[in-house]
Design a protein around this motif. Structure first.
Motif, PDB file in Angstrom:
ATOM      1  N   ARG A  32      -5.208   4.140  -9.607  1.00  0.00           N
ATOM      2  CA  ARG A  32      -5.649   4.859  -8.399  1.00  0.00           C
ATOM      3  C   ARG A  32      -6.966   4.295  -7.878  1.00  0.00           C
ATOM      4  O   ARG A  32      -7.142   4.085  -6.673  1.00  0.00           O
ATOM      5  N   ASN A  67      -7.953  -0.793  -0.621  1.00  0.00           N
ATOM      6  CA  ASN A  67      -7.864  -0.196   0.714  1.00  0.00           C
ATOM      7  C   ASN A  67      -9.211  -0.174   1.425  1.00  0.00           C
ATOM      8  O   ASN A  67      -9.271  -0.188   2.665  1.00  0.00           O
ATOM      9  N   GLN A  83      -6.382   0.943  -6.209  1.00  0.00           N
ATOM     10  CA  GLN A  83      -5.777   1.086  -4.885  1.00  0.00           C
ATOM     11  C   GLN A  83      -6.832   1.481  -3.856  1.00  0.00           C
ATOM     12  O   GLN A  83      -6.859   0.948  -2.740  1.00  0.00           O
ATOM     13  N   GLU A  84      -7.713   2.379  -4.231  1.00  0.00           N
ATOM     14  CA  GLU A  84      -8.782   2.799  -3.328  1.00  0.00           C
ATOM     15  C   GLU A  84      -9.719   1.636  -3.018  1.00  0.00           C
ATOM     16  O   GLU A  84     -10.162   1.471  -1.870  1.00  0.00           O
ATOM     17  N   GLU A  90       0.816  -1.210   0.000  1.00  0.00           N
ATOM     18  CA  GLU A  90       0.000   0.000   0.000  1.00  0.00           C
ATOM     19  C   GLU A  90       0.852   1.264   0.000  1.00  0.00           C
ATOM     20  O   GLU A  90       0.347   2.353  -0.287  1.00  0.00           O
ATOM     21  N   GLY A  92      -1.306   0.308  -6.633  1.00  0.00           N
ATOM     22  CA  GLY A  92      -1.744   1.374  -7.523  1.00  0.00           C
ATOM     23  C   GLY A  92      -1.562   1.083  -8.989  1.00  0.00           C
ATOM     24  O   GLY A  92      -1.621   2.008  -9.819  1.00  0.00           O
ATOM     25  N   THR A 132     -11.035  -0.362 -12.419  1.00  0.00           N
ATOM     26  CA  THR A 132      -9.776  -0.600 -11.706  1.00  0.00           C
ATOM     27  C   THR A 132      -8.815  -1.463 -12.516  1.00  0.00           C
ATOM     28  O   THR A 132      -7.717  -1.743 -12.077  1.00  0.00           O
ATOM     29  N   SER A 153      -2.956  -4.269  -7.240  1.00  0.00           N
ATOM     30  CA  SER A 153      -3.969  -3.230  -7.059  1.00  0.00           C
ATOM     31  C   SER A 153      -3.650  -2.355  -5.848  1.00  0.00           C
ATOM     32  O   SER A 153      -3.805  -1.135  -5.894  1.00  0.00           O
ATOM     33  N   ALA A 154      -3.205  -2.982  -4.773  1.00  0.00           N
ATOM     34  CA  ALA A 154      -2.831  -2.217  -3.580  1.00  0.00           C
ATOM     35  C   ALA A 154      -1.692  -1.252  -3.873  1.00  0.00           C
ATOM     36  O   ALA A 154      -1.601  -0.176  -3.279  1.00  0.00           O
TER      37      ALA A 154
END
Length: 305
Positions: free
Chosen positions: A277, A284, A280-281, A112, A226, A246, A223-224
């Motif tokens: 981005r 998270n 990543q969101e 992350e 980004g 994503t 993905s984490a």
């Protein structure tokens, strides 16, 4: 030696150890292991949580050998599935809905902290070179990419039975300058490569024997970090990756569509950054390791009461 069944000594040692350690609840990783230990687990009378992961809930020969987990579902207090597809499969096999819990993995927090630069026209994939990951399809898709982007690179990390096949395919296509095989790499090396890459790629499929992914950890990690994910509508991948939001997905075996998805991001880095981005969101918010462990901890405490 004692005219006892196979596993008798192991089961005696396990029973003794569990009692000495004052075990309150048993978490069994993989349905196959729960099947192999079903006798001793039943004799202990302890609550049991069985965690399925992938091949154990998909390979036809494994499921048949384990009698479709009939006894496992009976003795288990809870059963964990790591994808919606797996959840449906276990229900069809006979797992009571009240026992089934959906709980996806989460990436290590270090992923992350990555801030990808998108500095290189570089795609990266990591994982075992096996039938269900179909790395040859990734190579076939990338071969067409090189016609438009001869300076693009594809990095593939890992080992497995299909590695030499893929190396031969690269030689056949004349892609030795564009494709790099990294063998097995450390998590830190992987994070460093993610930070400079454009996207993560993996063409997962259902193997002829039924073998499927659970939810690939490498997809969650990318993905984490980004990075957008280019992959397939397979197992738990679309649970994590939302097509056009994503990452970019295609149907299994659709090499042409995967090529187009690679080209779309190589042609438009801003779009790649936008997808990264958003990915990543999403991770998270829904797929952190803290959330995964929290659900597991609460589940173990619930059945232990």
């Amino acid at each position: 030696m004692f005219k006892k069944p196979s596993g008798y000594v192991r089961d005696c040692m396990l029973r003794t150890s569990f009692k000495q350690q004052g075990v309150d609840v048993v978490l069994v990783e993989y349905g196959t292991q729960a099947h192999n230990l079903r006798g001793v687990l039943a004799s202990l009378g302890l609550p049991v949580v069985v965690h399925f992961h992938g091949y154990d809930a998909s390979r036809q020969d494994v499921i048949a050998r384990c009698d479709a987990y009939r006894e496992v579902f009976q003795l288990a207090s809870k059963v964990i599935a790591v994808s919606r597809v797996m959840e449906t499969t276990l229900l069809k096999l006979g797992c009571p809905k009240a026992k089934l819990v959906y709980n996806v993995y989460g990436p290590q927090p270090e992923f992350e902290t990555i801030n990808p630069t998108f500095a290189k026209k570089q795609l990266i994939g990591i994982g075992r070179f096996t039938d269900k990951k179909a790395p040859y399809y990734t190579l076939m898709a990338f071969k067409e990419v090189v016609h438009k982007h001869p300076d693009a690179r594809l990095l593939l990390a890992g080992d497995g039975t299909l590695l030499n096949v893929c190396k031969n395919l690269v030689k056949h296509y004349g892609l030795e300058k564009q494709v790099v095989f990294l063998d097995v790499i450390t998590p830190q090396t992987y994070r460093n490569l993610l930070s400079e890459s454009l996207a993560f790629v993996q063409h997962s499929i259902t193997a002829d024997n039924g073998d499927m992914e659970g939810t690939p950890l490498a997809v969650l990690e990318a993905s984490a970090a980004g990075l957008p994910v280019i992959s397939t509508y397979h197992a738990g991948i679309p649970d994590v990756v939302v097509h056009g939001e994503t990452g970019l997905l295609c149907e299994e075996h659709d090499v042409k569509a995967m090529t187009q998805n690679m080209l779309r991001l190589l042609d438009d880095v801003d779009y790649a950054q936008q997808l990264g981005r958003a990915g990543q969101e999403r991770v998270n918010r829904f797929f952190t390791l803290e959330r995964h462990i929290g659900v597991l901890q609460a589940l173990l405490e619930e059945v232990a009461d």
